[in-house]
Each structure stands twice: as structure tokens, then as C-alpha cells.
Design an enzyme around this catalytic site. Structure first.
Site, PDB file in Angstrom:
ATOM      1  N   HIS A 153       6.509 -27.791 -12.201  1.00  0.00           N
ATOM      2  CA  HIS A 153       5.632 -28.566 -11.323  1.00  0.00           C
ATOM      3  C   HIS A 153       5.296 -27.764 -10.083  1.00  0.00           C
ATOM      4  O   HIS A 153       6.169 -27.174  -9.459  1.00  0.00           O
ATOM      5  CB  HIS A 153       6.312 -29.872 -10.911  1.00  0.00           C
ATOM      6  CG  HIS A 153       5.499 -30.664  -9.940  1.00  0.00           C
ATOM      7  ND1 HIS A 153       4.434 -31.442 -10.323  1.00  0.00           N
ATOM      8  CD2 HIS A 153       5.555 -30.759  -8.588  1.00  0.00           C
ATOM      9  CE1 HIS A 153       3.885 -31.994  -9.265  1.00  0.00           C
ATOM     10  NE2 HIS A 153       4.543 -31.597  -8.200  1.00  0.00           N
TER      11      HIS A 153
ATOM     12  N   ASP B 233       5.766 -45.716  -6.502  1.00  0.00           N
ATOM     13  CA  ASP B 233       5.300 -44.520  -5.805  1.00  0.00           C
ATOM     14  C   ASP B 233       3.801 -44.600  -5.545  1.00  0.00           C
ATOM     15  O   ASP B 233       3.327 -44.230  -4.470  1.00  0.00           O
ATOM     16  CB  ASP B 233       5.632 -43.257  -6.606  1.00  0.00           C
ATOM     17  CG  ASP B 233       4.971 -42.034  -5.972  1.00  0.00           C
ATOM     18  OD1 ASP B 233       5.322 -41.703  -4.831  1.00  0.00           O
ATOM     19  OD2 ASP B 233       4.069 -41.443  -6.599  1.00  0.00           O
TER      20      ASP B 233
ATOM     21  N   ARG C 153       1.367 -44.837   2.655  1.00  0.00           N
ATOM     22  CA  ARG C 153       1.712 -43.738   3.577  1.00  0.00           C
ATOM     23  C   ARG C 153       0.460 -43.002   4.020  1.00  0.00           C
ATOM     24  O   ARG C 153       0.358 -42.572   5.178  1.00  0.00           O
ATOM     25  CB  ARG C 153       2.671 -42.751   2.878  1.00  0.00           C
ATOM     26  CG  ARG C 153       4.088 -43.291   2.730  1.00  0.00           C
ATOM     27  CD  ARG C 153       4.874 -42.484   1.701  1.00  0.00           C
ATOM     28  NE  ARG C 153       4.861 -41.054   1.997  1.00  0.00           N
ATOM     29  CZ  ARG C 153       4.916 -40.088   1.078  1.00  0.00           C
ATOM     30  NH1 ARG C 153       4.993 -40.384  -0.201  1.00  0.00           N
ATOM     31  NH2 ARG C 153       4.891 -38.830   1.445  1.00  0.00           N
TER      32      ARG C 153
ATOM     33  N   SER D 270       8.892 -38.867  -3.810  1.00  0.00           N
ATOM     34  CA  SER D 270       7.646 -39.193  -4.493  1.00  0.00           C
ATOM     35  C   SER D 270       7.411 -38.233  -5.663  1.00  0.00           C
ATOM     36  O   SER D 270       7.172 -38.646  -6.813  1.00  0.00           O
ATOM     37  CB  SER D 270       6.491 -39.119  -3.484  1.00  0.00           C
ATOM     38  OG  SER D 270       5.240 -39.106  -4.123  1.00  0.00           O
TER      39      SER D 270
ATOM     40  N   LYS E 143       8.128 -38.940 -10.122  1.00  0.00           N
ATOM     41  CA  LYS E 143       7.140 -38.751 -11.196  1.00  0.00           C
ATOM     42  C   LYS E 143       7.652 -37.767 -12.247  1.00  0.00           C
ATOM     43  O   LYS E 143       7.464 -37.964 -13.449  1.00  0.00           O
ATOM     44  CB  LYS E 143       5.815 -38.257 -10.598  1.00  0.00           C
ATOM     45  CG  LYS E 143       5.075 -39.392  -9.885  1.00  0.00           C
ATOM     46  CD  LYS E 143       3.808 -38.926  -9.189  1.00  0.00           C
ATOM     47  CE  LYS E 143       4.120 -38.359  -7.838  1.00  0.00           C
ATOM     48  NZ  LYS E 143       3.141 -38.634  -6.791  1.00  0.00           N
TER      49      LYS E 143
HETATM   50  N1  URA Z   1       2.466 -35.292  -3.551  1.00  0.00           N
HETATM   51  C1  URA Z   1       3.051 -36.396  -4.015  1.00  0.00           C
HETATM   52  O1  URA Z   1       3.007 -36.666  -5.207  1.00  0.00           O
HETATM   53  N2  URA Z   1       3.679 -37.202  -3.161  1.00  0.00           N
HETATM   54  C2  URA Z   1       3.751 -36.954  -1.853  1.00  0.00           C
HETATM   55  O2  URA Z   1       4.349 -37.728  -1.123  1.00  0.00           O
HETATM   56  C3  URA Z   1       3.138 -35.796  -1.359  1.00  0.00           C
HETATM   57  C4  URA Z   1       2.507 -34.977  -2.240  1.00  0.00           C
END
Ligand code: URA
Ligand code: CA
Length: 432
Positions: free
Chosen positions: A82, A161, A168, A183, A187
Site C-alpha cells: 500500500h 472509516d 475529519r 484509517s 482498510k
Molecule cells: N488516507 C486515508 O485513507 N485516511 C486518512 O486518514 C488519510 C489518508
């Protein structure tokens, strides 16, 4: 439990328990706790931060807020890569077939991109016929048989999320290491791989502008992964200038093909090897990183990586001839050179601004609804540290519109030529 008490606890620097974090995330996902209370909590976290334990708990609470992907029917250790996001980041297109050529299962779930260029799926769709709308069973079968497949986003992954990230975004609480790390990791963990290699970018084109911030984010994510039983490591890499030469969907597919042939841009190749050797090592296919790197170089040299890319394209309905005939990829109508205005050395290519210029051409989406043009983008002819003569082309613009003055101006504003400059460090270190 009352949400207001938990907000006050965090506001005063307290540590939330596992039960309290679960209560918050469950309540928020169900709509029982309102946005305004979660905003206040996010701001308290921004200022008072979280412990490693709280971060791991928050991550897992978000993982359990929705579906999770079960990859247990796929044989072997599934390693996912990632990137925290950069400009012209062609690594996934190279790494997926490269690693699969060593019999390491690459079971990739991917999304569409927002910003400078498309995501991995958009890029692959510039290959005629290629599609990712496959059934789960077929996906598992393909990976077991061919070690590689890409599927579009399925299921309802980490809804907490999604909700929290959107909140946010409008409450000034994106830039918290704790919240970013949980976050991203939620994922990755929901997507089901056994081990995770993170490419944490730093510089103008990255979320984390300084190396110190990138290291802190890498440490936070690695610690979450390892705490919840996923072998995780991170490479910290430069994103002050775009990666490789190509920025744009079909241009990046061509660049990936070149790299799989051993003829790609040096920085892209170096980063792919640095990430790839960690993937091979975590998949337990090599007993050292040096051995892993040799194995990767071997499948580039003997053509197996390129063959794997063809096989992968064919399996998902695409025309594998593009690998030998990249001119069959979508081509833009106009190619416009941007000549240097003076002699010197390229000292700066501001990654995010150059990425924006590519987006203006249509290579990326300004909003989720934007249409993407797979043929357009930018090819850098010079990178930082390269000598340039007045009149020599800095960038080739691939456009489907005749007037690109806006893009040309943006490029001139963001490529600086000086008397002296050196290529930036590409890899700042690793975090395990
Ligand atoms: N990318 C994400 O998936 N989450 C975040 O909080 C910041 C960048
Ligand atoms: Ca690139």
C-alpha cells in the site's frame, strides 16, 4: 456509557479503554452518536493523541464496522502493498506481476482514483477489454491458478472509516497521525492480506511533507499492523518529484511494461525492488532481503515477469498484445513539448503541482463524478539533477485538446532550473 464523558476524558488527556472505543465506533456507525460529538472527539484526539493500544483498538473497531474479506481459500502468504499516495506512482502495476512471477499470491482489491491520475483499476482499464468486475469465486480461482488477479471494491468495507474520514475532512482533523494510521490500516486489514508492505511517501507530493512526519506515520502503522497480528513493515520514499517519467493512465501502463523489461526509469525500478524484496521476504520465499532482490532481478531478466503481466491481462479479458505493442494503448491526439527557457540543472519538479497539471488534462478526477481520459498525461524528459540546455524539452504533454497554455504555465511555474542541484534521496529508510 455517555459520549460526552468520553469526549471529556480524551480532552483531559485520558486513555480510552477498548470498550469505550468500541462503543464510540459502533454508535457512530449506527447513527446513534451524532457527527458533532464525534467531531469534538476527533479534535480532542488531534491535540491529545492516542497510545499505540488505543490506535490498534480504533483500527479494529473500524475493521469490524463492516464486511471483511476472507482470503483463506487462497494458498500461501498473501502480501499486500500500500502506498500513502503520490504522483505518477506506477509501482503497483510493476510489482503485482513481478511478485506473482515468483509464485507469491497477489490478490488485489483496488479502487478508482481521485486526484492527479486514476487508481490502479483505471490504469489497467486503458488496456482494451480489461475488466475487474469478476465474481469472488473467479477471483480466488485466478489467484490460486495464476497467482494474480485484481477485483473491484466489493462489500461494505470499513463504513466507520468512510464516515469518520469525511467528517475529519470538514472539521480540520485529517492531519492526526493516530487518525490517519488507523484509517489506512483499517482498510488494509479488512481487505484480508496476511502481511503488509507500506510505501510511506514524503515531500511536496505526499501527505507527509517532512521525513520526520513520514517516519512517525510509518511507525504508527507498522505498530498497529504488528499489534493485530499482520506482519507489517514500511519503506519511506521520496515524493518531492513525481516517480518515474509517466503521469497518466495509459502512459503509466507503458512505463510499467518498460520497467518489467528492465528498461524503466531508474527511480521507479529502484523503488519497485526495494518494496518487492520486502514482499518476497514477508511471503517467506527468500531467507534474506538480498536473496529476495536477486530473485526479482532474475524474473525481470529472464522475461517471466513480463510473461506474467501478459497472462494477467489475458485472464481478465484484456488484449495482451499491448505488452509487445504499447502503441495499441489509447494515444492522445496532440503531443506538445515544453522547452527549457535557460541552461542549467533541474533543481525542483514540484510533485503535487505537476500532478494537478496532469489532472487538468483529464488524467485524473477532480471530483468522484469526473470522467477520466485514459490517453492523456505528462512525460517528464528530465528529473531533478539532470542537466538541461535552453530549448531542450522538459516535459511532453499528451493532450486531447489543442490549447494547453494553462498546463504549460503550470509546468513552468513548478520546474525550477538552477546552476547546481543533485538528485534527491529516493529511500529514506525502512521501519519494521
Ligand atoms: N488516507 C486515508 O485513507 N485516511 C486518512 O486518514 C488519510 C489518508
Ligand atoms: Ca510514473
Amino acid at each position: 456509557m455517555r459520549m460526552v464523558d468520553l469526549i471529556e476524558k480524551k480532552r483531559d488527556g485520558g486513555e480510552l479503554t477498548t470498550e469505550e472505543i468500541n462503543f464510540i465506533i459502533e454508535g457512530y456507525t449506527k447513527g446513534e452518536i451524532p457527527d458533532y460529538q464525534v467531531s469534538a472527539l476527533a479534535m480532542a484526539i488531534f491535540f491529545k493523541d492516542m497510545t499505540q493500544r488505543e490506535r490498534a483498538d480504533l483500527t479494529m473497531a473500524m475493521v469490524h464496522s463492516g464486511d471483511t474479506i476472507d482470503l483463506s481459500e487462497i494458498e500461501g502468504i498473501k502480501v499486500d502493498k500500500h502506498s500513502t499516495g503520490g504522483v505518477g506512482d506506477t509501482t503497483t502495476l510493476v510489482l503485482a506481476p513481478l511478485v506473482a512471477a515468483l509464485d507469491i499470491p497477489v490478490a488485489k482489491m483496488s479502487g478508482r482514483g481521485l486526484g492527479h491520475t486514476g487508481g490502479t483499476i483505471d490504469k489497467l482499464e486503458s488496456i482494451e477489454g480489461f475488466h475487474v468486475e469478476i465474481e469472488r469465486e473467479e477471483f480466488v480461482e485466478l489467484v490460486n491458478k495464476h497467482k494474480i488477479a485484481v477485483i473491484g471494491q466489493t462489500g461494505n468495507l470499513t463504513p466507520a472509516d468512510k464516515k469518520l474520514y469525511a467528517l475529519r475532512d470538514v472539521t480540520g482533523t485529517v492531519d492526526s497521525i493516530s487518525l490517519i494510521a488507523s484509517s489506512i490500516m483499517s482498510k488494509k486489514i479488512a481487505a484480508g492480506s496476511d502481511a503488509i508492505v507500506l510505501d510511506v511517501k514524503t515531500g511536496a507530493g505526499a501527505f507527509m511533507k517532512t521525513v520526520d512526519d513520514a517516519k512517525a506515520l510509518a511507525l504508527a502503522m507498522v505498530s498497529i499492523g504488528n499489534n493485530v497480528g499482520r506482519n507489517t513493515m514500511a519503506v519511506i520514499s521520496d515524493m518531492s518529484q513525481p516517480l518515474g517519467f509517466a503521469i497518466g493512465n495509459s502512459l503509466e501502463v507503458k512505463e510499467a511494461i518498460d520497467t518489467l523489461k528492465g528498461q524503466g526509469p531508474k527511480d521507479l525500478e529502484e523503488l519497485c525492488l526495494a518494496l518487492g524484496r520486502q514482499m518476497v521476504y514477508l511471503a517467506k520465499k527468500a531467507s534474506s532481503l538480498e536473496e529476495a532482490e536477486e530473485m526479482l532481478k532474475e524474473v525481470i531478466k529472464n522475461g517471466k515477469a513480463l510473461e506474467k503481466f501478459k497472462e494477467f491481462i489475458r485472464n481478465q479479458g484484456g488484449n495482451p498484445d499491448v505488452v509487445d505493442h504499447p502503441e495499441q494503448l489509447p494515444q492522445a491526439k496532440y503531443q506538445i513539448e515544453v522547452p527549457a527557457k535557460e541552461d542549467g540543472v533541474v533543481a525542483e519538479i514540484v510533485a503535487d503541482e505537476i500532478g494537478t497539471a496532469a489532472m487538468w488534462l483529464g488524467a485524473g478526477r477532480a471530483t468522484k463524478e469526473s470522467e477520466i481520459d485514459l490517453a492523456v498525461g505528462l512525460m517528464l524528459n528530465k528529473k531533478i539533477g539532470d542537466r538541461v540546455k535552453k530549448g531542450e524539452s522538459l516535459v511532453t504533454i499528451h493532450a486531447n485538446r489543442e490549447n494547453v497554455d494553462d498546463v504549460i504555465n503550470k509546468i513552468y511555474d513548478n520546474i525550477r532550473i538552477a546552476d547546481h542541484a543533485e538528485a534527491p534521496v529516493l529511500i529514506y529508510g525502512t521501519v519494521t
